[in-house]
Enzyme design. Sequence first.
Site, PDB file in Angstrom:
ATOM      1  N   ASN A 132       0.635  -1.370  -0.291  1.00 21.40           N
ATOM      2  CA  ASN A 132      -0.199  -0.127   0.090  1.00 21.40           C
ATOM      3  C   ASN A 132       1.056   0.786  -0.244  1.00 21.40           C
ATOM      4  O   ASN A 132       0.412   2.390  -1.197  1.00 21.40           O
ATOM      5  CB  ASN A 132      -0.805   0.110   1.319  1.00 21.40           C
ATOM      6  CG  ASN A 132      -0.307  -0.037   2.557  1.00 21.40           C
ATOM      7  OD1 ASN A 132       0.975  -0.710   2.639  1.00 21.40           O
ATOM      8  ND2 ASN A 132      -1.596  -0.276   3.784  1.00 21.40           N
ATOM      9  N   GLU A 230       3.445  -4.088  12.475  1.00 17.67           N
ATOM     10  CA  GLU A 230       3.040  -2.993  12.459  1.00 17.67           C
ATOM     11  C   GLU A 230       1.432  -3.221  11.230  1.00 17.67           C
ATOM     12  O   GLU A 230       1.686  -3.885  10.300  1.00 17.67           O
ATOM     13  CB  GLU A 230       3.466  -1.889  11.452  1.00 17.67           C
ATOM     14  CG  GLU A 230       3.195  -0.666  11.399  1.00 17.67           C
ATOM     15  CD  GLU A 230       2.046  -0.293  10.199  1.00 17.67           C
ATOM     16  OE1 GLU A 230       0.061  -0.008  10.913  1.00 17.67           O
ATOM     17  OE2 GLU A 230       1.522   0.495   9.332  1.00 17.67           O
ATOM     18  N   CYS A 264      -3.439   1.437   6.159  1.00 16.92           N
ATOM     19  CA  CYS A 264      -3.341   1.212   7.915  1.00 16.92           C
ATOM     20  C   CYS A 264      -4.393   1.543   8.819  1.00 16.92           C
ATOM     21  O   CYS A 264      -5.043   1.477  10.112  1.00 16.92           O
ATOM     22  CB  CYS A 264      -2.745  -0.136   8.210  1.00 16.92           C
ATOM     23  SG  CYS A 264      -1.263   1.253   8.794  1.00 16.92           S
ATOM     24  N   GLU A 434       7.378   2.551  15.039  1.00 17.22           N
ATOM     25  CA  GLU A 434       8.492   3.714  13.684  1.00 17.22           C
ATOM     26  C   GLU A 434       8.404   4.662  13.904  1.00 17.22           C
ATOM     27  O   GLU A 434       7.703   4.866  14.082  1.00 17.22           O
ATOM     28  CB  GLU A 434       7.517   2.780  12.429  1.00 17.22           C
ATOM     29  CG  GLU A 434       7.189   1.327  12.198  1.00 17.22           C
ATOM     30  CD  GLU A 434       7.381   0.956  11.302  1.00 17.22           C
ATOM     31  OE1 GLU A 434       6.393   0.818  10.682  1.00 17.22           O
ATOM     32  OE2 GLU A 434       8.620   0.028  10.751  1.00 17.22           O
TER      33      GLU A 434
HETATM   34  P1  NDP Z   1      -0.065  -9.925   3.752  1.00 12.75           P
HETATM   35  O1  NDP Z   1      -0.028  -9.394   5.097  1.00 12.75           O
HETATM   36  O2  NDP Z   1      -0.388 -11.160   3.168  1.00 12.75           O
HETATM   37  O3  NDP Z   1       1.189  -9.025   3.088  1.00 12.75           O
HETATM   38  C1  NDP Z   1       2.417  -8.493   3.135  1.00 12.75           C
HETATM   39  C2  NDP Z   1       3.773  -8.814   3.184  1.00 12.75           C
HETATM   40  O4  NDP Z   1       3.522  -9.912   3.489  1.00 12.75           O
HETATM   41  C3  NDP Z   1       4.008  -9.227   1.614  1.00 12.75           C
HETATM   42  O5  NDP Z   1       5.229  -9.005   1.610  1.00 12.75           O
HETATM   43  C4  NDP Z   1       3.816  -9.983   2.165  1.00 12.75           C
HETATM   44  O6  NDP Z   1       4.547 -11.321   0.741  1.00 12.75           O
HETATM   45  C5  NDP Z   1       4.355 -10.541   2.903  1.00 12.75           C
HETATM   46  N1  NDP Z   1       3.884 -12.919   4.107  1.00 12.75           N
HETATM   47  C6  NDP Z   1       2.710 -12.767   3.343  1.00 12.75           C
HETATM   48  N2  NDP Z   1       3.165 -14.527   3.843  1.00 12.75           N
HETATM   49  C7  NDP Z   1       3.590 -14.105   4.500  1.00 12.75           C
HETATM   50  C8  NDP Z   1       4.441 -15.398   5.246  1.00 12.75           C
HETATM   51  N3  NDP Z   1       3.615 -16.309   6.125  1.00 12.75           N
HETATM   52  N4  NDP Z   1       5.509 -15.551   6.205  1.00 12.75           N
HETATM   53  C9  NDP Z   1       6.294 -14.119   5.555  1.00 12.75           C
HETATM   54  N5  NDP Z   1       5.484 -13.040   5.253  1.00 12.75           N
HETATM   55  C10 NDP Z   1       4.472 -13.199   4.356  1.00 12.75           C
HETATM   56  O7  NDP Z   1      -1.499  -8.465   2.931  1.00 12.75           O
HETATM   57  P2  NDP Z   1      -2.051  -9.070   1.792  1.00 12.75           P
HETATM   58  O8  NDP Z   1      -1.183  -8.334   0.608  1.00 12.75           O
HETATM   59  O9  NDP Z   1      -2.731 -10.638   1.605  1.00 12.75           O
HETATM   60  O10 NDP Z   1      -3.466  -7.986   2.434  1.00 12.75           O
HETATM   61  C11 NDP Z   1      -4.788  -8.913   2.834  1.00 12.75           C
HETATM   62  C12 NDP Z   1      -4.976  -7.473   3.259  1.00 12.75           C
HETATM   63  O11 NDP Z   1      -3.884  -7.567   4.332  1.00 12.75           O
HETATM   64  C13 NDP Z   1      -5.470  -6.867   3.372  1.00 12.75           C
HETATM   65  O12 NDP Z   1      -7.085  -6.618   2.501  1.00 12.75           O
HETATM   66  C14 NDP Z   1      -5.185  -5.064   4.224  1.00 12.75           C
HETATM   67  O13 NDP Z   1      -6.582  -5.410   5.514  1.00 12.75           O
HETATM   68  C15 NDP Z   1      -4.024  -6.524   5.190  1.00 12.75           C
HETATM   69  N6  NDP Z   1      -2.241  -5.593   5.273  1.00 12.75           N
HETATM   70  C16 NDP Z   1      -2.661  -3.958   6.326  1.00 12.75           C
HETATM   71  C17 NDP Z   1      -1.489  -3.512   6.095  1.00 12.75           C
HETATM   72  C18 NDP Z   1      -1.157  -2.630   7.262  1.00 12.75           C
HETATM   73  O14 NDP Z   1      -0.809  -1.990   6.412  1.00 12.75           O
HETATM   74  N7  NDP Z   1      -1.281  -2.904   7.841  1.00 12.75           N
HETATM   75  C19 NDP Z   1      -0.644  -3.816   4.662  1.00 12.75           C
HETATM   76  C20 NDP Z   1      -1.274  -5.057   4.178  1.00 12.75           C
HETATM   77  C21 NDP Z   1      -1.902  -5.666   4.056  1.00 12.75           C
HETATM   78  P3  NDP Z   1       3.783 -11.263  -0.832  1.00 12.75           P
HETATM   79  O15 NDP Z   1       2.682 -10.358  -0.614  1.00 12.75           O
HETATM   80  O16 NDP Z   1       4.888 -10.971  -1.747  1.00 12.75           O
HETATM   81  O17 NDP Z   1       3.663 -12.985  -0.877  1.00 12.75           O
END
Ligand code: NDP
Length: 454
Positions: A132, A230, A264, A434
Amino acid sequence: MAHTLQVIEPATEQVLAELPHAGVEEADAAIERAKAAFPAWRDVTPGDRAKILRRIAAAIDERADDLAELEARNVGKPISDARGEVGMVVDTFLYYSGAPERLLGDTIPVAGGMDFTFREPLGVVGLITPWNFPIAITSWKLAPALAAGNTVVLKPAELTPLTALELEKIAVEAGLPEGVFNVVVGPGRVVGERMVEHPDVAKIAFTGSTEVGRRIGALASQSIKRVTLELGGKSANIVFADADLDRAAASAPLAVFGNAGQDCCARSRILVERSALDRFMDALEEAVDSLRVGDPLDPDTQMGPLISADQREKVSSYADGEAPVAIRGSAPDGPGYWFPPTVLCPVSNDDRAAREEIFGPVAAVIPFDSEAEAVRLANDTIYGLSGSIWTRNGARALRVARAVESGALSVNSNTSVRVSTPFGGFKQSGIGRELGPHALDAYTELKNVYVSTE
Ligand code: NDP
C-alpha cells in the site's frame, strides 16, 4: 530462479514489469551477503554512516520524479500522493542521518565502580513490507536500521516490488557498501518465512495484515527473534455535535478513501453524535461527490484503483453486506480495479463492515448519543492504530484522546504519520513503534557494562 514474476499496473491491468522470482536459495544468499557485510558496516564511524545516509537522501531526492511515477503506476496511487511519499522517504533518511552520532547511552550510579549502557546493532535485520505504501514504509524501517549499524534484507510485496529495487541501486550508487542492503523479490510464504526462520536473521520488521503478523510472531518465537509488527486497523473518526462539522465532513472522505482505502490508518468507522448526523451526512455527501477518482498519473486525481482484482472482490463483499449504502461516489469503468467511494449508514458496531479491516474505499457511519458511548464504541475493536476526535471542547478532546486505546490520535485533524513522531498500534494493531526517536529502540540491543574501580 523458479519463474518470472509479472508486475501488473492496477489502473490498466497491463504488465508493467517482469522480474526473476526468488525462492529460498536467493533468500539464503541475500542473508549470507548481509551477514558478511555486517562487521564492516557496524564499524563504519558514526560520522561516516551519517554521511552515507545523507547521500542516499540526496540521491533519492534527485530521482524523486521517476520514483513517484513508478510508485503511482505500480500501486495505482495518485501521483500527488506518490510525490508526497517520496518526499517523506527523503526526510526519513535525513532524520535518521542524525542518529548514528546520537545513539547515546546512560551512566548509572552503582556501588564499587562505574556502569554504562550502549546501544548496539542487532546484526542482519529482515524487512517484510506491504503493497500500500511500498517505498515510504520501506524507508521507515530501512533508515533507522542502517543508522544503527545493522545490515538489511528486504522482501517487498510481490505486487509492488519496483521502487524497492530502484532504492537498492540508488543506495549503492550513493556509497552504501555492497551487501549492506539486499532486496529479494519472492512470495511471502517462501522468502518471507525463510527470513523469519533463518538463524542468521536477528530481527524481523513487518508491516501487513494481522493474520500474517500472527504467523510471523509464532514462527519467530521459535528462535526468540526480535519482531516488530505494524498491522491492521479499524480506526474511529469521532465527530461530536460541537465540532466544526463542515471541516470534519470535508476531511472525512480522504481519511478513508485516501490510497483507495488501502491504508492501515484509514478512519473507516465514522462515529457521529446523533444530533448532528443529518447535517454531517449532507456535508459528507457533498465532499464524496467532489472527490476526483481516476487516472493515477493525473495530478488532480485524489483516488485511484484498488491494487488487484482479489482486493476488489474482498471490498465488494462489505459494500454489498447488511448495512445500507447511504452515499456512493463514482469510479471509471474498466480496465483497472476501480471501486467507487462508498459510505454505509447507519451501521451497528457489530456489523462485519464495522469489525473487519476492509482495506478499500468503504466507510461505516455509526451514530452515538454520549461521550461515554463514543469512547466505548471506539474501543470496541481488536485494533488500536489511529483515530481522530473532532470537537471544539478542549477538555473533552483531551479526555477522549486519553480514553481511546490507540497508538496515534489526532484532534481536529485526520493525520497520523510524521517522520519525527512515534507510530504504531495498541492491541492487535501491532507491537513496537516506527518513526521518531523511538524506532531506534527496535533496531538496537541495550548493553550494560560494569567496570569495577576497586
Ligand atoms: P499480507 O499481510 O499478506 O502481505 C504483507 C507482506 O507480507 C507482503 O510482503 C507479503 O508477501 C508478506 N507475507 C505474506 N505471507 C507471509 C508469510 N507467511 N510470512 C512472511 N511474509 C509473508 O497482506 P495482503 O497483501 O495479503 O493483504 C491482505 C490484507 O492485509 C489487506 O486486505 C489488509 O486488510 C491487510 N494489510 C494491511 C496492511 C497494513 O498496512 N497494515 C498492508 C497490507 C495489507 P507477498 O504478498 O509478496 O506474498
